[in-house]
Design a protein around this motif. Structure first.
Motif, mmCIF file in Angstrom:
data_model
loop_
_atom_site.group_PDB
_atom_site.id
_atom_site.type_symbol
_atom_site.label_atom_id
_atom_site.label_comp_id
_atom_site.label_asym_id
_atom_site.label_seq_id
_atom_site.Cartn_x
_atom_site.Cartn_y
_atom_site.Cartn_z
ATOM 1 N N GLY A 138 0.915 10.346 6.763
ATOM 2 C CA GLY A 138 1.954 11.349 6.862
ATOM 3 C C GLY A 138 1.616 12.674 6.228
ATOM 4 O O GLY A 138 2.325 13.670 6.425
ATOM 5 N N ILE A 139 0.514 12.719 5.460
ATOM 6 C CA ILE A 139 0.138 13.963 4.790
ATOM 7 C C ILE A 139 -0.670 14.853 5.717
ATOM 8 O O ILE A 139 -0.433 16.050 5.826
ATOM 9 C CB ILE A 139 -0.658 13.660 3.506
ATOM 10 N N LEU A 140 -1.633 14.271 6.405
ATOM 11 C CA LEU A 140 -2.480 15.023 7.328
ATOM 12 C C LEU A 140 -2.212 14.517 8.747
ATOM 13 O O LEU A 140 -2.988 13.751 9.306
ATOM 14 C CB LEU A 140 -3.956 14.855 6.948
ATOM 15 N N LYS A 141 -1.115 14.931 9.308
ATOM 16 C CA LYS A 141 -0.664 14.403 10.584
ATOM 17 C C LYS A 141 -1.633 14.785 11.705
ATOM 18 O O LYS A 141 -2.065 15.920 11.809
ATOM 19 C CB LYS A 141 0.739 14.932 10.896
ATOM 20 N N GLY A 142 -1.940 13.803 12.537
ATOM 21 C CA GLY A 142 -2.764 14.049 13.696
ATOM 22 C C GLY A 142 -4.253 14.032 13.440
ATOM 23 O O GLY A 142 -5.041 14.087 14.373
ATOM 24 N N GLU A 192 -5.979 6.512 6.725
ATOM 25 C CA GLU A 192 -4.813 5.755 6.268
ATOM 26 C C GLU A 192 -4.559 5.892 4.766
ATOM 27 O O GLU A 192 -3.621 5.294 4.243
ATOM 28 C CB GLU A 192 -4.985 4.269 6.603
ATOM 29 N N LEU A 193 -5.390 6.675 4.068
ATOM 30 C CA LEU A 193 -5.241 6.764 2.617
ATOM 31 C C LEU A 193 -3.930 7.428 2.224
ATOM 32 O O LEU A 193 -3.234 6.957 1.322
ATOM 33 C CB LEU A 193 -6.419 7.547 2.011
ATOM 34 N N LEU A 194 -3.578 8.532 2.896
ATOM 35 C CA LEU A 194 -2.350 9.265 2.593
ATOM 36 C C LEU A 194 -1.576 9.473 3.893
ATOM 37 O O LEU A 194 -1.548 10.571 4.441
ATOM 38 C CB LEU A 194 -2.671 10.610 1.941
ATOM 39 N N PRO A 214 0.807 -1.227 0.000
ATOM 40 C CA PRO A 214 0.000 0.000 0.000
ATOM 41 C C PRO A 214 0.840 1.276 0.000
ATOM 42 O O PRO A 214 0.448 2.269 -0.628
ATOM 43 C CB PRO A 214 -0.824 -0.110 1.284
ATOM 44 N N ASP A 215 1.985 1.251 0.696
ATOM 45 C CA ASP A 215 2.843 2.442 0.722
ATOM 46 C C ASP A 215 3.368 2.761 -0.673
ATOM 47 O O ASP A 215 3.478 3.936 -1.044
ATOM 48 C CB ASP A 215 4.001 2.241 1.687
ATOM 49 N N ASP A 216 3.717 1.735 -1.432
ATOM 50 C CA ASP A 216 4.181 1.958 -2.802
ATOM 51 C C ASP A 216 3.058 2.542 -3.652
ATOM 52 O O ASP A 216 3.294 3.426 -4.497
ATOM 53 C CB ASP A 216 4.666 0.646 -3.423
ATOM 54 N N ARG A 217 1.840 2.073 -3.438
ATOM 55 C CA ARG A 217 0.708 2.603 -4.217
ATOM 56 C C ARG A 217 0.455 4.071 -3.885
ATOM 57 O O ARG A 217 0.154 4.881 -4.766
ATOM 58 C CB ARG A 217 -0.549 1.767 -3.963
ATOM 59 N N VAL A 218 0.579 4.412 -2.598
ATOM 60 C CA VAL A 218 0.397 5.809 -2.197
ATOM 61 C C VAL A 218 1.441 6.697 -2.858
ATOM 62 O O VAL A 218 1.115 7.770 -3.397
ATOM 63 C CB VAL A 218 0.469 5.943 -0.661
ATOM 64 N N GLU A 219 2.692 6.290 -2.831
ATOM 65 C CA GLU A 219 3.751 7.091 -3.442
ATOM 66 C C GLU A 219 3.532 7.221 -4.940
ATOM 67 O O GLU A 219 3.768 8.295 -5.513
ATOM 68 C CB GLU A 219 5.121 6.474 -3.147
ATOM 69 N N HIS A 220 3.094 6.136 -5.581
ATOM 70 C CA HIS A 220 2.844 6.206 -7.020
ATOM 71 C C HIS A 220 1.676 7.149 -7.310
ATOM 72 O O HIS A 220 1.720 7.921 -8.282
ATOM 73 C CB HIS A 220 2.541 4.815 -7.580
ATOM 74 N N PHE A 221 0.638 7.107 -6.478
ATOM 75 C CA PHE A 221 -0.497 8.003 -6.673
ATOM 76 C C PHE A 221 -0.065 9.460 -6.548
ATOM 77 O O PHE A 221 -0.429 10.301 -7.386
ATOM 78 C CB PHE A 221 -1.585 7.689 -5.645
ATOM 79 N N LYS A 222 0.711 9.786 -5.525
ATOM 80 C CA LYS A 222 1.143 11.166 -5.333
ATOM 81 C C LYS A 222 2.011 11.633 -6.505
ATOM 82 O O LYS A 222 1.880 12.777 -6.965
ATOM 83 C CB LYS A 222 1.897 11.308 -4.005
#
Length: 277
Positions: free
Chosen positions: A257-261, A253-255, A64-72
């Motif tokens: 580290g993007i919207l911390k907290g 959990e979708l992104l 999933p982390d790889d998919r998130v990075e690819h999406f961004k």
């Protein structure tokens, strides 16, 4: 569900939707209580076809982390987010410097203030794509001539002005969210989520089937939490409901580290049966 129970379900009021949208189902259906109980996949016109390369590549990735990075990275490339001059951005507009407005800033703006400019843009996007009309922004939107409604119109016009295809970015964010929900949780059709409110009267009550059970017409976009304790910090009352996966625009959990907290779910509205605490 038998036919007699279906006939007893309250219909989505005509003032809550418009007849035209850009989705695979009309607003009167996707916004109905029956849809909450028996949901189906919702597809925004053209997203899967136009971005087929993205979804085909995601299908080859197990992490999933790889998919998130690819999406961004795909978002940066597709919408030229790092090269706005190539996308036609004009930087000499002194009054509205909106070059950095993108889907991430919209999400952050919503988390900070759902009745701000970013919230107006997100609510107008829901209306355009799903046909559901906003019911609240800086206050009730029951009267098109009201100050609240005029402020809402001004907010989303200002929010979209001199930006780079913000609504198309949201189309792809919704498509990616739905892909990830289906990929990570293939057997989950509903999510038990919680929302804190100060007054139940701030929502349109369509029916009260039982004590502490209500059918509410929610705003066309809403924040929910996966935790009742977290929801309690946003109001004197907490209601919980079963949210169809198809109506989730964003989950925490979708992104990462993007919207911390932030632990908010962004949920598309309509009629929902809720239980009040």
């Amino acid at each position: 569900m038998n036919s007699s129970n279906q006939q007893n379900l309250p219909l989505l009021p005509p003032f809550a939707y418009r007849s035209i949208n850009r989705c695979s189902l009309p607003a009167a259906i996707l916004g109905s209580l029956e849809f909450q109980q028996h949901p189906a996949a919702l597809l925004i016109d053209g997203v899967q076809e136009f971005h087929s390369e993205l979804f085909n590549t995601l299908q080859t990735m197990d992490d999933p982390d790889d998919r998130v990075e690819h999406f961004k990275e795909y978002m940066r490339s597709c919408f030229l987010l790092d090269h706005l001059d190539e996308a036609g951005y004009v930087s000499d507009h002194k009054r509205y410097q909106r070059g950095k407005a993108n889907y991430l800033r919209l999400l952050r703006g919503w988390m900070f203030n759902a009745s701000g400019t970013e919230g107006a843009v997100l609510k107008s996007w829901v209306t355009s794509r799903f046909g559901l009309l906003p019911r609240n922004h800086l206050g009730p939107l029951h009267d098109y001539d009201s100050h609240n409604y005029q402020a809402y119109l001004a907010g989303y016009a200002q929010g979209l002005y001199n930006t780079n295809a913000l609504e198309a970015q949201l189309d792809l964010l919704y498509g990616f969210c739905q892909y990830e929900l289906q990929r990570r949780f293939p057997d989950t059709s509903h999510w038990r989520l919680y929302r804190g409110v100060n007054r139940l009267q701030d929502h349109d009550v369509l029916a009260q089937p039982e004590q502490r059970e209500y059918v509410l017409l929610l705003n066309n976009l809403n924040s929910f939490s996966h935790s009742s304790e977290h929801a309690e910090s946003f109001g004197d009352y907490v209601f919980h409901t079963q949210v169809p996966s198809a109506k989730i625009l964003f989950f925490p959990e979708l992104l990462p580290g993007i919207l911390k907290g932030e632990r908010e779910y962004l949920v598309i509205g309509g009629a929902y049966r809720v239980s009040l605490r």
